[in-house]
Write an enzyme that holds these catalytic residues in place. Structure first.
Site, PDB file in Angstrom:
ATOM      1  N   HIS A 187       0.959  -1.226   0.090  1.00 49.31           N
ATOM      2  CA  HIS A 187      -0.126  -0.203   0.095  1.00 49.31           C
ATOM      3  C   HIS A 187       0.770   1.132  -0.018  1.00 49.31           C
ATOM      4  O   HIS A 187       1.942   1.044   0.575  1.00 49.31           O
ATOM      5  CB  HIS A 187      -0.972   0.125   1.399  1.00 49.31           C
ATOM      6  N   LYS A 201      -0.618   4.683   4.735  1.00 55.95           N
ATOM      7  CA  LYS A 201      -1.203   3.832   5.339  1.00 55.95           C
ATOM      8  C   LYS A 201      -0.548   3.643   6.834  1.00 55.95           C
ATOM      9  O   LYS A 201       0.365   3.360   7.054  1.00 55.95           O
ATOM     10  CB  LYS A 201      -1.164   2.619   4.710  1.00 55.95           C
TER      11      LYS A 201
HETATM   12  N1  LIG Z   1     -12.831  -1.451   3.309  1.00 58.24           N
HETATM   13  C1  LIG Z   1     -12.164  -0.832   2.149  1.00 58.24           C
HETATM   14  O1  LIG Z   1     -12.539  -0.921   1.232  1.00 58.24           O
HETATM   15  C2  LIG Z   1     -11.183   0.249   2.568  1.00 58.24           C
HETATM   16  C3  LIG Z   1     -10.946   0.649   3.433  1.00 58.24           C
HETATM   17  N2  LIG Z   1      -9.869   1.950   3.618  1.00 58.24           N
HETATM   18  C4  LIG Z   1      -9.555   2.257   4.911  1.00 58.24           C
HETATM   19  O2  LIG Z   1     -10.257   3.523   5.355  1.00 58.24           O
HETATM   20  C5  LIG Z   1      -9.570   4.161   6.446  1.00 58.24           C
HETATM   21  C6  LIG Z   1      -9.382   5.548   5.733  1.00 58.24           C
HETATM   22  O3  LIG Z   1      -8.593   5.536   4.666  1.00 58.24           O
HETATM   23  P1  LIG Z   1      -8.060   6.900   3.823  1.00 58.24           P
HETATM   24  O4  LIG Z   1      -9.215   7.718   3.280  1.00 58.24           O
HETATM   25  O5  LIG Z   1      -6.833   6.282   3.064  1.00 58.24           O
HETATM   26  O6  LIG Z   1      -7.651   7.873   5.330  1.00 58.24           O
HETATM   27  P2  LIG Z   1      -7.719   9.270   5.265  1.00 58.24           P
HETATM   28  O7  LIG Z   1      -6.543   9.746   6.415  1.00 58.24           O
HETATM   29  O8  LIG Z   1      -7.252  10.088   3.764  1.00 58.24           O
HETATM   30  O9  LIG Z   1      -9.016   9.622   5.402  1.00 58.24           O
HETATM   31  C7  LIG Z   1      -9.505   9.503   6.991  1.00 58.24           C
HETATM   32  C8  LIG Z   1     -10.387  10.793   7.177  1.00 58.24           C
HETATM   33  O10 LIG Z   1     -11.175  10.458   8.238  1.00 58.24           O
HETATM   34  C9  LIG Z   1     -11.032  11.741   9.175  1.00 58.24           C
HETATM   35  N3  LIG Z   1     -11.264  11.347  10.496  1.00 58.24           N
HETATM   36  C10 LIG Z   1     -10.560  10.868  11.612  1.00 58.24           C
HETATM   37  N4  LIG Z   1     -11.505  10.921  12.688  1.00 58.24           N
HETATM   38  C11 LIG Z   1     -12.486  11.698  12.466  1.00 58.24           C
HETATM   39  C12 LIG Z   1     -13.557  11.850  13.404  1.00 58.24           C
HETATM   40  N5  LIG Z   1     -13.520  11.457  14.541  1.00 58.24           N
HETATM   41  N6  LIG Z   1     -14.413  12.653  12.819  1.00 58.24           N
HETATM   42  C13 LIG Z   1     -14.398  12.800  11.528  1.00 58.24           C
HETATM   43  N7  LIG Z   1     -13.354  12.572  10.742  1.00 58.24           N
HETATM   44  C14 LIG Z   1     -12.516  11.925  11.085  1.00 58.24           C
HETATM   45  C15 LIG Z   1      -9.360  12.200   8.942  1.00 58.24           C
HETATM   46  O11 LIG Z   1      -9.350  13.390   9.388  1.00 58.24           O
HETATM   47  P3  LIG Z   1      -8.068  13.877   9.696  1.00 58.24           P
HETATM   48  O12 LIG Z   1      -6.985  14.039   8.592  1.00 58.24           O
HETATM   49  O13 LIG Z   1      -8.104  15.280  10.398  1.00 58.24           O
HETATM   50  O14 LIG Z   1      -7.483  12.852  11.014  1.00 58.24           O
HETATM   51  C16 LIG Z   1      -9.387  11.917   7.243  1.00 58.24           C
HETATM   52  O15 LIG Z   1     -10.138  13.058   6.628  1.00 58.24           O
HETATM   53  C17 LIG Z   1      -8.577   3.426   6.544  1.00 58.24           C
HETATM   54  O16 LIG Z   1      -8.656   2.651   7.622  1.00 58.24           O
HETATM   55  C18 LIG Z   1      -8.139   2.533   5.376  1.00 58.24           C
HETATM   56  O17 LIG Z   1      -7.706   1.373   5.806  1.00 58.24           O
HETATM   57  C19 LIG Z   1      -9.556   2.479   2.627  1.00 58.24           C
HETATM   58  C20 LIG Z   1      -9.842   2.125   1.447  1.00 58.24           C
HETATM   59  C21 LIG Z   1     -10.599   0.912   1.076  1.00 58.24           C
HETATM   60  O1  LIG Z   2      -5.683   2.135   3.441  1.00 58.10           O
HETATM   61  C1  LIG Z   2      -5.882   1.623   2.262  1.00 58.10           C
HETATM   62  O2  LIG Z   2      -5.747   2.580   1.444  1.00 58.10           O
HETATM   63  C2  LIG Z   2      -6.736   0.476   1.883  1.00 58.10           C
HETATM   64  N1  LIG Z   2      -6.925  -0.180   3.035  1.00 58.10           N
HETATM   65  C3  LIG Z   2      -7.986  -1.298   3.006  1.00 58.10           C
HETATM   66  C4  LIG Z   2      -7.163  -2.510   3.895  1.00 58.10           C
HETATM   67  O3  LIG Z   2      -6.464  -2.161   4.792  1.00 58.10           O
HETATM   68  O4  LIG Z   2      -7.117  -3.582   3.021  1.00 58.10           O
HETATM   69  C5  LIG Z   2      -8.243  -1.681   1.391  1.00 58.10           C
HETATM   70  C6  LIG Z   2      -7.496  -1.280   0.331  1.00 58.10           C
HETATM   71  O5  LIG Z   2      -6.635  -2.176   0.497  1.00 58.10           O
HETATM   72  C7  LIG Z   2      -6.796   0.346   0.630  1.00 58.10           C
END
Ligand SMILES: NC(=O)C1=CN([C@@H]2O[C@H](COP(=O)(O)OP(=O)(O)OC[C@H]3O[C@@H](n4cnc5c(N)ncnc54)[C@H](OP(=O)(O)O)[C@@H]3O)[C@@H](O)[C@H]2O)C=CC1
Ligand SMILES: O=C(O)C1=N[C@H](C(=O)O)C[C@H](O)C1
Length: 280
Positions: free
Chosen positions: A168, A172
């Site tokens: 990744h 991450k």
């Molecule tokens: N299941 C799936 O298919 C996938 C899962 N993911 C998962 O999703 C999660 C997020 O990934 P990603 O988008 O890359 O991460 P980012 O850090 O880009 O986004 C997370 C966002 O959530 C915000 N946030 C955190 N805490 C709060 C809160 N209490 N209230 C409101 N907003 C909040 C962060 O703000 P701030 O920056 O201020 O902390 C940030 O803007 C990870 O756990 C990732 O592994 C990602 C892709 C696919």
């Molecule tokens: O953090 C990410 O970006 C992603 N998180 C998920 C994971 O932990 O598997 C899904 C995806 O691979 C992207």
């Protein structure tokens, strides 16, 4: 007033709040909702003090003004919505799970890195909310999990070793990825073993020989990789590799919106993406 034009959304469109709306996935979710019929953005939430508060969620996601300003108060937003799309952090997700349960709405959780204690709280919230939680919302990965389960069942642990590799982007924060763990769980189910008791999450130094039947994990981080996963079944003289390469976060976002639409009207409980896709 019958026949008068209004700005109200169509009554049966599903109103979705995106929490973490300024994040990588948050922005992808705003774009996905915008293009999928039957769903609309009902709210966008970031944490208190975020530099993004007050900005239009559509402008930030690159699709132009959608008339939804990013706020920091989830409860009133949830009260007016049908569902929440949540790709944030484990601590935030546990908090949002409580609010979604209070509002008795759909909660789609993509957040990874949740502890056993976090998962227990989410499970408790699912007594009142309809929760869909998955480490990966894409069709491809969930199909891959089915194939991994089949392969692990077909190939004897004495003959084939299972190793899961993932890479990744440099931002991450959790490891192994939620997807790697989901694939590990599928392999463990295929083998009829418990993943926690049989996984090797890291290796360093004089490790000794590989334990028969264990499931190994290897984690790489770097650059802008959206998400690469491979499951290697290594035998003597031959090797099978089952792999998935995510090229765009839109695949996760579309899956999350699909999950929300599927969950609408279903009874409270904890569901998986395999339930949504009919792969369970
Ligand atoms: N299941 C799936 O298919 C996938 C899962 N993911 C998962 O999703 C999660 C997020 O990934 P990603 O988008 O890359 O991460 P980012 O850090 O880009 O986004 C997370 C966002 O959530 C915000 N946030 C955190 N805490 C709060 C809160 N209490 N209230 C409101 N907003 C909040 C962060 O703000 P701030 O920056 O201020 O902390 C940030 O803007 C990870 O756990 C990732 O592994 C990602 C892709 C696919
Ligand atoms: O953090 C990410 O970006 C992603 N998180 C998920 C994971 O932990 O598997 C899904 C995806 O691979 C992207």
């Amino acid at each position: 007033m019958s026949g008068a034009a209004t700005n109200d959304p169509p009554v049966n469109e599903m109103g979705l709040v995106v929490v973490g709306a300024a994040g990588r996935m948050g922005q992808a979710l705003i774009r996905a909702i915008h293009t999928i019929p039957g769903a609309r953005v009902a709210g966008a939430i970031e944490r208190a003090g975020s530099p993004h508060l007050g900005k239009d969620a559509g402008e930030l996601a690159g699709i132009g003004n959608i008339g939804v300003a990013i706020g920091d108060d989830p409860l009133p937003a949830f009260a007016k919505a049908d569902g929440v799309l949540d790709f944030t952090s484990p601590a935030a997700t546990v908090e949002f799970a409580g609010y979604a349960a209070q509002a008795r709405i759909v909660h789609v959780i993509g957040t990874t890195g949740c502890s056993a204690d976090d998962n227990a709280k989410i499970k408790a919230a699912a007594r009142h909310a309809t929760v869909v939680k998955s480490g990966n919302m894409s069709l491809g990965v969930n199909l891959l999990a089915v194939l991994v389960e089949q392969a692990a069942r077909a190939l004897d642990a004495d003959d084939f070793d299972i190793e899961i590799l993932e890479m990744h982007h440099r931002h991450k924060v959790d490891a192994p990825s939620g997807t790697a763990l989901l694939l590990g769980e599928a392999a463990a189910v295929g083998r009829g073993i418990d993943l926690d008791g049989n996984s090797v999450r890291s290796r360093d130094g004089h490790t000794g020989v590989r334990k028969t039947g264990s499931i190994g994990f290897a984690t790489l981080r770097g650059g802008s990789v959206v998400g690469d996963h491979s499951v290697v079944l290594a035998g003597t003289g031959e090797r099978i590799t089952l792999a998935h390469h995510a090229e765009d976060r839109a695949i996760f976002a579309r899956g999350a919106v699909k999950a929300a639409l599927w969950a609408r009207g279903r009874k409270p409980g904890l569901y998986s993406m395999r339930d949504v896709l009919g792969l369970a």
